[in-house]
Write a protein that holds these residues in place. Structure first.
Motif, short mmCIF file in Angstrom:
data_model
loop_
_atom_site.label_atom_id
_atom_site.label_comp_id
_atom_site.label_asym_id
_atom_site.label_seq_id
_atom_site.Cartn_x
_atom_site.Cartn_y
_atom_site.Cartn_z
N ALA A 141 1.94 2.84 -0.17
CA ALA A 141 0.54 2.70 -0.61
C ALA A 141 0.24 3.65 -1.77
CB ALA A 141 -0.40 2.97 0.57
N LEU A 142 0.77 4.87 -1.71
CA LEU A 142 0.53 5.82 -2.80
C LEU A 142 1.23 5.40 -4.08
CD1 LEU A 142 0.54 9.21 -0.88
CD2 LEU A 142 -1.43 7.91 -1.74
N LYS A 143 2.35 4.69 -3.96
CA LYS A 143 3.00 4.14 -5.17
C LYS A 143 2.10 3.07 -5.79
CE LYS A 143 7.78 5.13 -4.06
NZ LYS A 143 9.10 4.60 -3.71
N ILE A 144 1.46 2.27 -4.95
CA ILE A 144 0.51 1.27 -5.45
C ILE A 144 -0.63 1.97 -6.18
CG2 ILE A 144 -1.22 -0.45 -4.74
CD1 ILE A 144 0.76 -1.25 -2.49
N ALA A 145 -1.15 3.05 -5.59
CA ALA A 145 -2.25 3.79 -6.21
C ALA A 145 -1.83 4.37 -7.56
CB ALA A 145 -2.74 4.90 -5.28
N THR A 146 -0.62 4.89 -7.65
CA THR A 146 -0.12 5.45 -8.91
C THR A 146 0.00 4.37 -9.98
OG1 THR A 146 1.05 7.19 -7.72
CG2 THR A 146 1.76 6.75 -9.98
N GLY A 147 0.55 3.22 -9.61
CA GLY A 147 0.66 2.11 -10.56
C GLY A 147 -0.70 1.61 -11.00
N ALA A 148 -1.62 1.53 -10.05
CA ALA A 148 -2.98 1.07 -10.39
C ALA A 148 -3.68 2.07 -11.31
CB ALA A 148 -3.79 0.86 -9.11
N VAL B 69 -8.49 -4.03 -11.38
CA VAL B 69 -7.35 -3.21 -10.97
C VAL B 69 -7.65 -2.54 -9.63
CG1 VAL B 69 -6.07 -1.08 -11.51
CG2 VAL B 69 -6.44 -2.81 -13.30
N ASN B 70 -8.87 -2.03 -9.48
CA ASN B 70 -9.23 -1.35 -8.24
C ASN B 70 -9.27 -2.29 -7.05
OD1 ASN B 70 -9.99 1.67 -8.56
ND2 ASN B 70 -10.67 0.68 -10.42
N VAL B 71 -9.79 -3.48 -7.25
CA VAL B 71 -9.82 -4.47 -6.17
C VAL B 71 -8.39 -4.83 -5.75
CG1 VAL B 71 -10.42 -6.85 -5.57
CG2 VAL B 71 -12.09 -5.40 -6.72
N GLY B 72 -7.54 -5.07 -6.74
CA GLY B 72 -6.14 -5.38 -6.45
C GLY B 72 -5.43 -4.24 -5.74
N MET B 73 -5.73 -3.02 -6.16
CA MET B 73 -5.12 -1.84 -5.54
C MET B 73 -5.52 -1.74 -4.07
SD MET B 73 -5.69 2.22 -6.32
CE MET B 73 -7.45 2.09 -5.93
N VAL B 74 -6.80 -1.86 -3.79
CA VAL B 74 -7.26 -1.75 -2.41
C VAL B 74 -6.67 -2.86 -1.55
CG1 VAL B 74 -9.31 -1.88 -0.92
CG2 VAL B 74 -9.32 -0.42 -2.92
N ALA B 75 -6.60 -4.06 -2.09
CA ALA B 75 -6.00 -5.18 -1.35
C ALA B 75 -4.52 -4.91 -1.10
CB ALA B 75 -6.18 -6.49 -2.11
N GLY B 76 -3.82 -4.39 -2.10
CA GLY B 76 -2.41 -4.06 -1.94
C GLY B 76 -2.18 -2.98 -0.92
N ILE B 77 -2.99 -1.93 -0.97
CA ILE B 77 -2.87 -0.83 0.00
C ILE B 77 -3.16 -1.34 1.41
CG2 ILE B 77 -3.93 1.33 0.78
CD1 ILE B 77 -4.18 2.07 -2.23
N ALA B 78 -4.20 -2.15 1.54
CA ALA B 78 -4.54 -2.70 2.86
C ALA B 78 -3.38 -3.53 3.40
CB ALA B 78 -5.81 -3.54 2.77
N ALA B 79 -2.78 -4.35 2.55
CA ALA B 79 -1.66 -5.20 3.00
C ALA B 79 -0.47 -4.35 3.43
CB ALA B 79 -1.26 -6.17 1.89
N VAL B 80 -0.12 -3.36 2.62
CA VAL B 80 1.02 -2.49 2.93
C VAL B 80 0.78 -1.71 4.23
CG1 VAL B 80 2.14 -0.34 2.17
CG2 VAL B 80 1.94 -2.26 0.61
#
Length: 160
Positions: free
Chosen positions: A12-19, A42-53
Motif C-alpha cells: 500500500a505504501l508503494k502505491i502511495a509513493t507512486g501516486a 490520482v488520489n481516488v485511484g490511490m485510495v482505491a488501490g490501497i483499499a484493494a491491496v
C-alpha cells in the motif's frame, strides 16, 4: 495474520509513493487550476488501490464517501499553500514555472500523506478489531483518524 498485514501495508505504501509522483506530475501543469482534476483522480485511484491491496471491500458508496473525505483531508493538509501556487501560475513566465514547482511539491506531499494516513488507519483498525472496516466504520473511522493524526505532513520517500 499480522505478517500478511505488514506485507499488505508495504504494498500500500508503494502505491502511495507512486501516486505522490503522479500527483506531482499532474500539479506541475503551468495552467492555473488545470491540475485539480488530475490530482484528484490520482488520489481516488490511490485510495482505491490501497483499499484493494489491504483487503477492504470498496463499494461505489464507500468510494464516493471516501472521495469527499479526501477533499476535506487534502484541503486541511495543503489548501492554502496549494492556492498560493495556483495564484503564482497566473503570472506569465517565471510565475507559471514557480507556481508549477510549488503546486507539484505540495500535491506530491499531500497525496503521500493521504495514502500513508489511509494505510495507517486500515492497519491500526485491523490490529484493534481483527478485520478491515466496512461501511460507516470506514467512513467515520478514517475521518476521525485523519482529524487527530499528527503525521499528515510526512514526506514521500521519492520526493524527499
Amino acid at each position: 495474520q499480522q505478517v500478511d498485514i505488514e506485507r499488505k501495508r508495504a504494498r500500500a505504501l508503494k502505491i502511495a509513493t507512486g501516486a505522490a509522483s503522479a500527483a506531482a506530475g499532474a500539479a506541475a501543469v503551468p495552467i492555473p487550476l488545470a491540475d485539480a482534476a488530475g490530482v484528484f483522480s490520482v488520489n481516488v485511484g490511490m485510495v482505491a488501490g490501497i483499499a484493494a491491496v489491504m483487503g477492504v471491500p470498496m463499494t461505489r458508496e464507500n468510494m464516493l464517501t471516501l472521495g469527499a473525505s479526501m477533499v476535506g483531508a487534502l484541503a486541511a493538509a495543503a489548501g492554502g499553500r496549494m492556492i498560493a501556487g495556483e495564484i503564482l501560475k497566473l503570472i506569465p513566465g517565471v510565475g507559471a514555472i514557480t507556481g508549477g514547482v510549488i503546486t507539484a511539491g505540495i500535491a506530491g506531499s499531500a497525496t503521500y500523506g493521504l495514502g500513508f494516513g489511509f494505510t495507517e488507519f486500515l492497519s491500526r483498525y485491523h490490529a484493534r478489531v481483527g478485520r478491515m472496516p466496512q461501511g460507516e466504520e470506514l467512513r467515520e473511522g478514517f475521518k476521525k483518524f485523519w482529524e487527530t493524526w499528527n503525521e499528515k505532513e510526512k514526506k514521500p520517500p521519492a520526493l524527499g
